[in-house]
Design a protein around this motif. Structure first.
Motif, PDB file in Angstrom:
ATOM      1  N   LEU A   1       0.830  -1.203   0.000  1.00 44.36           N
ATOM      2  CA  LEU A   1       0.000   0.000   0.000  1.00 44.36           C
ATOM      3  C   LEU A   1       0.867   1.257   0.000  1.00 44.36           C
ATOM      4  O   LEU A   1       0.586   2.232  -0.696  1.00 44.36           O
ATOM      5  N   GLU A   2       1.949   1.199   0.774  1.00 44.68           N
ATOM      6  CA  GLU A   2       2.885   2.334   0.816  1.00 44.68           C
ATOM      7  C   GLU A   2       3.540   2.520  -0.548  1.00 44.68           C
ATOM      8  O   GLU A   2       3.666   3.639  -1.048  1.00 44.68           O
ATOM      9  N   HIS A   3       3.928   1.405  -1.145  1.00 43.73           N
ATOM     10  CA  HIS A   3       4.592   1.450  -2.445  1.00 43.73           C
ATOM     11  C   HIS A   3       3.663   2.052  -3.504  1.00 43.73           C
ATOM     12  O   HIS A   3       4.093   2.893  -4.296  1.00 43.73           O
ATOM     13  N   PHE A   4       2.409   1.640  -3.492  1.00 49.25           N
ATOM     14  CA  PHE A   4       1.481   2.150  -4.506  1.00 49.25           C
ATOM     15  C   PHE A   4       1.226   3.644  -4.309  1.00 49.25           C
ATOM     16  O   PHE A   4       1.129   4.397  -5.279  1.00 49.25           O
ATOM     17  N   GLN A   5       1.169   4.070  -3.059  1.00 50.90           N
ATOM     18  CA  GLN A   5       0.960   5.502  -2.827  1.00 50.90           C
ATOM     19  C   GLN A   5       2.149   6.317  -3.363  1.00 50.90           C
ATOM     20  O   GLN A   5       1.971   7.336  -4.021  1.00 50.90           O
ATOM     21  N   LEU A   6       3.358   5.831  -3.108  1.00 54.08           N
ATOM     22  CA  LEU A   6       4.540   6.529  -3.619  1.00 54.08           C
ATOM     23  C   LEU A   6       4.584   6.487  -5.141  1.00 54.08           C
ATOM     24  O   LEU A   6       4.973   7.457  -5.793  1.00 54.08           O
ATOM     25  N   LEU A   7       4.157   5.353  -5.693  1.00 56.70           N
ATOM     26  CA  LEU A   7       4.156   5.210  -7.153  1.00 56.70           C
ATOM     27  C   LEU A   7       3.237   6.234  -7.800  1.00 56.70           C
ATOM     28  O   LEU A   7       3.561   6.822  -8.833  1.00 56.70           O
ATOM     29  N   THR A   8       2.088   6.476  -7.170  1.00 57.02           N
ATOM     30  CA  THR A   8       1.158   7.436  -7.753  1.00 57.02           C
ATOM     31  C   THR A   8       1.658   8.874  -7.601  1.00 57.02           C
ATOM     32  O   THR A   8       1.223   9.754  -8.326  1.00 57.02           O
ATOM     33  N   PHE A   9       2.580   9.109  -6.653  1.00 55.52           N
ATOM     34  CA  PHE A   9       3.175  10.446  -6.569  1.00 55.52           C
ATOM     35  C   PHE A   9       4.050  10.722  -7.790  1.00 55.52           C
ATOM     36  O   PHE A   9       4.195  11.849  -8.232  1.00 55.52           O
ATOM     37  N   GLU A  10       4.687   9.671  -8.300  1.00 55.24           N
ATOM     38  CA  GLU A  10       5.694   9.847  -9.343  1.00 55.24           C
ATOM     39  C   GLU A  10       5.223   9.453 -10.731  1.00 55.24           C
ATOM     40  O   GLU A  10       5.829   9.850 -11.716  1.00 55.24           O
ATOM     41  N   SER A  11       4.203   8.616 -10.828  1.00 54.18           N
ATOM     42  CA  SER A  11       3.820   8.115 -12.144  1.00 54.18           C
ATOM     43  C   SER A  11       2.318   8.195 -12.313  1.00 54.18           C
ATOM     44  O   SER A  11       1.593   8.528 -11.388  1.00 54.18           O
TER      45      SER A  11
ATOM     46  N   TRP B   1      -6.478   3.093   3.159  1.00 57.70           N
ATOM     47  CA  TRP B   1      -5.097   3.362   3.576  1.00 57.70           C
ATOM     48  C   TRP B   1      -4.775   4.845   3.483  1.00 57.70           C
ATOM     49  O   TRP B   1      -4.191   5.446   4.384  1.00 57.70           O
ATOM     50  N   ARG B   2      -5.190   5.463   2.364  1.00 60.36           N
ATOM     51  CA  ARG B   2      -4.911   6.893   2.174  1.00 60.36           C
ATOM     52  C   ARG B   2      -5.626   7.740   3.220  1.00 60.36           C
ATOM     53  O   ARG B   2      -5.093   8.729   3.703  1.00 60.36           O
ATOM     54  N   HIS B   3      -6.831   7.302   3.554  1.00 58.87           N
ATOM     55  CA  HIS B   3      -7.574   8.058   4.565  1.00 58.87           C
ATOM     56  C   HIS B   3      -6.900   7.930   5.927  1.00 58.87           C
ATOM     57  O   HIS B   3      -6.764   8.912   6.664  1.00 58.87           O
ATOM     58  N   ILE B   4      -6.470   6.721   6.259  1.00 59.93           N
ATOM     59  CA  ILE B   4      -5.785   6.506   7.535  1.00 59.93           C
ATOM     60  C   ILE B   4      -4.504   7.342   7.592  1.00 59.93           C
ATOM     61  O   ILE B   4      -4.191   7.972   8.607  1.00 59.93           O
ATOM     62  N   LYS B   5      -3.776   7.356   6.466  1.00 59.46           N
ATOM     63  CA  LYS B   5      -2.530   8.128   6.422  1.00 59.46           C
ATOM     64  C   LYS B   5      -2.809   9.628   6.591  1.00 59.46           C
ATOM     65  O   LYS B   5      -2.052  10.349   7.237  1.00 59.46           O
ATOM     66  N   LEU B   6      -3.904  10.073   5.982  1.00 63.93           N
ATOM     67  CA  LEU B   6      -4.302  11.481   6.105  1.00 63.93           C
ATOM     68  C   LEU B   6      -4.558  11.824   7.573  1.00 63.93           C
ATOM     69  O   LEU B   6      -4.075  12.836   8.093  1.00 63.93           O
ATOM     70  N   LEU B   7      -5.321  10.951   8.262  1.00 65.70           N
ATOM     71  CA  LEU B   7      -5.626  11.191   9.673  1.00 65.70           C
ATOM     72  C   LEU B   7      -4.354  11.156  10.516  1.00 65.70           C
ATOM     73  O   LEU B   7      -4.166  11.967  11.424  1.00 65.70           O
ATOM     74  N   LYS B   8      -3.453  10.216  10.176  1.00 65.98           N
ATOM     75  CA  LYS B   8      -2.222  10.080  10.952  1.00 65.98           C
ATOM     76  C   LYS B   8      -1.370  11.337  10.824  1.00 65.98           C
ATOM     77  O   LYS B   8      -0.878  11.881  11.813  1.00 65.98           O
ATOM     78  N   ARG B   9      -1.226  11.833   9.584  1.00 67.81           N
ATOM     79  CA  ARG B   9      -0.374  13.004   9.357  1.00 67.81           C
ATOM     80  C   ARG B   9      -0.983  14.270   9.921  1.00 67.81           C
ATOM     81  O   ARG B   9      -0.274  15.226  10.228  1.00 67.81           O
TER      82      ARG B   9
ATOM     83  N   SER C   1     -15.348  13.319  16.398  1.00 67.62           N
ATOM     84  CA  SER C   1     -14.703  14.400  17.146  1.00 67.62           C
ATOM     85  C   SER C   1     -14.000  15.394  16.233  1.00 67.62           C
ATOM     86  O   SER C   1     -13.383  16.334  16.709  1.00 67.62           O
ATOM     87  N   SER C   2     -14.076  15.196  14.921  1.00 71.20           N
ATOM     88  CA  SER C   2     -13.330  16.109  14.037  1.00 71.20           C
ATOM     89  C   SER C   2     -14.210  17.253  13.546  1.00 71.20           C
ATOM     90  O   SER C   2     -15.430  17.126  13.456  1.00 71.20           O
ATOM     91  N   THR C   3     -13.551  18.337  13.246  1.00 72.67           N
ATOM     92  CA  THR C   3     -14.264  19.485  12.686  1.00 72.67           C
ATOM     93  C   THR C   3     -13.684  19.777  11.313  1.00 72.67           C
ATOM     94  O   THR C   3     -12.606  19.292  10.970  1.00 72.67           O
ATOM     95  N   GLN C   4     -14.407  20.597  10.559  1.00 76.21           N
ATOM     96  CA  GLN C   4     -13.977  20.897   9.207  1.00 76.21           C
ATOM     97  C   GLN C   4     -12.608  21.577   9.218  1.00 76.21           C
ATOM     98  O   GLN C   4     -12.370  22.485  10.013  1.00 76.21           O
ATOM     99  N   GLY C   5     -11.713  21.094   8.349  1.00 73.79           N
ATOM    100  CA  GLY C   5     -10.388  21.684   8.250  1.00 73.79           C
ATOM    101  C   GLY C   5      -9.342  21.041   9.134  1.00 73.79           C
ATOM    102  O   GLY C   5      -8.185  21.435   9.101  1.00 73.79           O
ATOM    103  N   ASP C   6      -9.730  20.035   9.924  1.00 78.16           N
ATOM    104  CA  ASP C   6      -8.777  19.383  10.827  1.00 78.16           C
ATOM    105  C   ASP C   6      -7.621  18.750  10.078  1.00 78.16           C
ATOM    106  O   ASP C   6      -6.509  18.654  10.600  1.00 78.16           O
ATOM    107  N   CYS C   7      -7.884  18.251   8.878  1.00 75.90           N
ATOM    108  CA  CYS C   7      -6.850  17.546   8.120  1.00 75.90           C
ATOM    109  C   CYS C   7      -6.201  18.434   7.061  1.00 75.90           C
ATOM    110  O   CYS C   7      -5.386  17.956   6.277  1.00 75.90           O
TER     111      CYS C   7
END
Ligand SMILES: [Zn+2]
Ligand SMILES: [Zn+2]
Ligand SMILES: [Zn+2]
Ligand SMILES: [Zn+2]
Length: 399
Positions: free
Chosen positions: A300-310, A347-355, A369-375
């Motif tokens: 999943l990590e590899h595919f996310q990085l791949l989509t950044f570059e290709s 996976w992307r959503h989880i990564k978004l929340l984590k970051r 518990s989240s409000t608009q703009g938290d991410c």
């Protein structure tokens, strides 16, 4: 400065940017010593297919010019420094002596036919200030390689057989049993007996195993040899109450392909739910209730990085994994493409929340518990009291 845009031509950002640079150089050349240009001309064509300036002659200049006056300067003579072909009525422009072009030789596209234009452009930007150096033999690695083609081919063909281990009579680990198996993914290519190769792969259950059938190596699998993957306990720590996955099979998507394995969950009293047991093994479950498929975190990590570059799609990656599993098409792996895309999305959503630091929220990380703009990514240029402006900025006199 005068910027000249031609009607009917959609200038790309690249050509617009180069126009800007060119005009800057030209203006300074007319007044004072020209500033060294950092702009670097490349020979590869623009990827803007609408930009036909290089291939088709420009239209007559009678009605096709617009002059945009961004800054009239000191009121003196205004200069027009846009590179364009002059109309037939006018005197042809001399080959622009006022332009400071970087004349560093570029890699020839004919001798380097496989170079990625993006890579070449990056190299151009890096190397434009380097001094010229003498060319050595290592500058033509492709030419140096040609006499060795036979050697490369023979060495690769040698690996189809047992190579250095053809004379081995016993397993390279226990030195008792007959050596029959080797791993395509482990380093070394040594041959082992069945018991030892299973033992050696308790930590690597997603490796590809081959069996020597006295003629050639044929693909086999750790699953067919009897390897069982136990979750909920450390490796080689037996579970007293193992619970087999649905239908005694489980699909794992990994960088190396699509794997079928025997999976046992832990059903001891202290056992976690199944999807938690998978997550703790760094395998992402496709569903939360009785999952039959998982993807490794690294895929999943590899595919996310791949989509950044290709521009590779999830379908293209999935088909690549499918080919890595069986490129003949005779034993197609199960179709888990919809599951894969769902896991990618989660996976992307989880990564978004984590970051965004949601996991450290005292009210819990969930959507409730989240409000608009938290991410949202905080703009570093905007004023943030306590970060890039003082806390008491409103009360201060020098604000
Ligand atoms: Zn052995
Ligand atoms: Zn291995
Ligand atoms: Zn390791
Ligand atoms: Zn257990």
């Amino acid at each position: 400065m005068v910027v000249d845009l031609r009607y009917g031509e959609r200038a790309s950002m690249y050509s617009f940017f180069s126009t800007f640079k060119l005009s800057g150089v030209a203006v300074s050349a007319g007044v004072q010593k020209p500033a060294p240009s950092r702009f670097y001309v490349t020979r590869y064509p623009s990827d803007d297919e609408d930009n036909t300036r290089a291939t088709t002659p420009p239209p007559p200049e009678t009605t096709h010019h617009r002059h945009v006056h961004l800054n009239t300067g000191d009121g003196g003579s205004r200069n027009l420094y846009v590179p364009s072909v002059a109309s037939p009525q006018k005197r042809p422009r001399s080959p622009s002596p006022q332009h400071q072009w970087n004349t560093e030789p570029l890699p020839d596209v004919h001798s380097h036919p496989f170079i990625d234009p993006a890579y070449q452009h990056e190299m151009d930007l890096k190397d434009c200030d380097l001094p010229k150096r003498k060319r050595t033999k290592s500058d033509t690695p492709l030419l140096n390689w040609i006499p060795d083609i036979d050697v490369f081919l023979k060495e690769i063909l040698r690996l189809e057989g047992r190579g250095d281990y053809a004379q081995d009579k016993t397993c390279n680990f226990c030195t008792i049993e007959a050596p029959e198996y080797r791993c395509e993914d482990c380093f070394g290519g040594k041959l082992y007996c069945k018991k030892c190769i299973l033992l050696l792969h308790s930590r690597n259950p997603l490796h590809h195993i081959e069996k020597w059938n006295t003629m050639f190596f044929e693909r086999t699998s750790l699953k067919s040899m009897g390897l069982r993957v136990q979750l909920g306990h450390s490796v080689r720590d037996a579970c007293t109450n193992p619970l087999s996955s649905y239908n005694n099979t489980f699909t794992v998507l990994d960088l190396t392909g699509i794997h079928q394995i025997h999976l046992d969950y832990c059903a001891c009293q202290t056992a976690q739910p199944r999807h938690i047991q998978l997550l703790r093994a760094s395998w992402y479950p496709s569903t939360t209730s009785n999952p039959r498929t998982a993807a490794t975190f690294r895929l999943l990590e590899h595919f996310q990085l791949l989509t950044f570059e290709s521009k590779a799609s999830g379908f293209a990656l999935y088909n690549t994994l499918s080919r890595a599993t069986d490129n003949t098409g005779t034993v197609p792996p199960p179709d888990r493409y919809p599951s894969f895309m769902r896991m990618v999305r989660e996976w992307r959503h989880i990564k978004l929340l984590k970051r965004a630091g949601r996991a450290h929220n005292p009210q819990g990380p969930g959507p409730s518990s989240s409000t608009q703009g938290d991410c949202a990514v905080i703009c570093p240029a905007c004023p943030h009291p306590g970060r890039n402006i003082p806390d008491d900025w409103a009360e201060r006199d020098d604000k």
